[in-house]
Design a protein around this motif. Sequence first.
Motif, short mmCIF file in Angstrom:
data_model
loop_
_atom_site.label_atom_id
_atom_site.label_comp_id
_atom_site.label_asym_id
_atom_site.label_seq_id
_atom_site.Cartn_x
_atom_site.Cartn_y
_atom_site.Cartn_z
N LYS A 30 0.83 -1.21 0.00
CA LYS A 30 0.00 0.00 0.00
C LYS A 30 0.85 1.25 0.00
O LYS A 30 0.40 2.33 -0.36
CB LYS A 30 -0.94 -0.01 1.21
CG LYS A 30 -2.05 -1.04 1.08
CD LYS A 30 -3.04 -0.92 2.23
CE LYS A 30 -4.15 -1.95 2.09
NZ LYS A 30 -5.10 -1.89 3.22
N ASP A 31 2.10 1.14 0.43
CA ASP A 31 3.05 2.24 0.39
C ASP A 31 4.44 1.65 0.20
O ASP A 31 4.71 0.53 0.61
CB ASP A 31 3.02 3.06 1.69
CG ASP A 31 1.76 3.90 1.81
OD1 ASP A 31 1.65 4.88 1.07
OD2 ASP A 31 0.89 3.53 2.62
N GLY A 48 0.71 5.03 -1.50
CA GLY A 48 -0.34 4.13 -1.95
C GLY A 48 0.26 3.04 -2.81
O GLY A 48 1.47 2.82 -2.84
N ARG A 49 -0.60 2.34 -3.53
CA ARG A 49 -0.15 1.19 -4.31
C ARG A 49 0.58 1.60 -5.58
O ARG A 49 0.32 2.64 -6.16
CB ARG A 49 -1.37 0.33 -4.67
CG ARG A 49 -2.06 -0.25 -3.45
CD ARG A 49 -3.27 -1.04 -3.84
NE ARG A 49 -3.86 -1.68 -2.68
CZ ARG A 49 -4.95 -2.42 -2.72
NH1 ARG A 49 -5.60 -2.58 -3.85
NH2 ARG A 49 -5.41 -2.97 -1.62
N ASN A 100 -7.64 -9.59 -1.50
CA ASN A 100 -7.47 -8.14 -1.44
C ASN A 100 -8.80 -7.45 -1.22
O ASN A 100 -9.62 -7.34 -2.13
CB ASN A 100 -6.81 -7.65 -2.73
CG ASN A 100 -6.36 -6.23 -2.62
OD1 ASN A 100 -6.94 -5.34 -3.21
ND2 ASN A 100 -5.33 -5.99 -1.83
N TYR A 130 -10.52 -1.10 -0.55
CA TYR A 130 -9.86 -0.12 0.30
C TYR A 130 -10.13 1.28 -0.23
O TYR A 130 -10.56 1.46 -1.37
CB TYR A 130 -8.36 -0.39 0.40
CG TYR A 130 -7.54 0.10 -0.77
CD1 TYR A 130 -6.73 1.23 -0.68
CD2 TYR A 130 -7.58 -0.56 -2.00
CE1 TYR A 130 -5.99 1.69 -1.74
CE2 TYR A 130 -6.85 -0.12 -3.08
CZ TYR A 130 -6.05 1.00 -2.95
OH TYR A 130 -5.33 1.45 -4.03
N ARG A 139 -9.31 4.71 -1.73
CA ARG A 139 -8.31 5.39 -2.55
C ARG A 139 -8.55 6.89 -2.46
O ARG A 139 -9.68 7.35 -2.56
CB ARG A 139 -8.44 5.00 -4.03
CG ARG A 139 -8.21 3.55 -4.35
CD ARG A 139 -8.46 3.28 -5.83
NE ARG A 139 -7.40 3.83 -6.68
CZ ARG A 139 -7.60 4.50 -7.79
NH1 ARG A 139 -8.83 4.78 -8.18
NH2 ARG A 139 -6.59 4.93 -8.52
#
Length: 355
Positions: A138-139, A145-146, A244, A247, A249
Amino acid sequence: MKKMINHVDNVVREQLEGIAKAHPELQVNLDPFYIRRKIRGKPKVALISGGGSGHEPMHGGYVGYGMLDGACPGEMFTSPTPDQMYECGQQVNSGKGVLFLVKNYTGDVLNFETAVELLHGDGIKVQAALIDDDVAVKDSLYTAGRRGVAATVLAEKILGAATEEGYTLEQCTKLAKRIANRSRSIGIALSACTVPAVGKPGFDLADNEIEFGIGIHGEPGIRRAPFTDSDTVTTEMMAEIFDNAPYQRTVRHWNNDAGEWQEESWTTESLDRGDKVIVLVNSLGGTPLSELYCVFRKVAELLEQQGITIKRNLVGAYCTSLDMQGVSITVLNVDDEMLSLWDRPVNTPALRWGC
């Protein structure tokens, strides 16, 4: 290091000179670097992407009818500069606006944002859409972020078709967000790539190890893991995609009317039984097609077990990492609109059908 190059400082320039000779239908600019379609058709939204070189055929190989209008290559694994994006945007703009498709890496994001502001200053309608499909992190050191990886190829195809169909800039931007919300990718490395300027592999793996969740620049993944066999590794990769969870964004959106950046947030969509998908099984550069088909065989089996139908697929080297031995899997949950746009004709150096 043994590579078919001359001097390390000239790798990208000489690559572009070769593309110009191999594909005379493209206009290759060397100062600054960018590739664009030589012949413009009807006025439409112009689609531009780019990033560091080393991922060929992404992005220059996807310039042409039904995909990109322009691509901006940086030096190896290095973001292109705002002047590349700005001049390319000026050249491909036909009055309907410019959409930048940006992989989520800090340098790419900042430089594309600068280009957006410069084009806006010229009175050109412009927008940027972010692709961040890598479920491994994710970081990272390179992103907030992705990371943006191989789903970019699928986005370029679908959005390229949309621009040919006459979608407005606003419609293309909304579609890009939907693609990003429905895309999931994960990659593994069997060995590291060698960046020409460095002259040696970027990291070391033991003979019995893989890097699970690798980035396309060799960034670390989730873990170092023992290598077992193709089916086991593929099953572990698909487990990350299945598990997954949606989430939140948060990305920056350019408001053309106000002339400023604004933040937008939304939740990604889940992958559920009954969904239809496009699957990309991608070589990171050094993995042969025979092994990719072995991976695709298991991916198809696992999706079928979950009640998910593969409607279209790509198997091959589409988003590479120089000579890295490895593979990535991308799953895009498609609706009928996306599927129809996917099937529209495309004619580029690296992707071609229906023309």
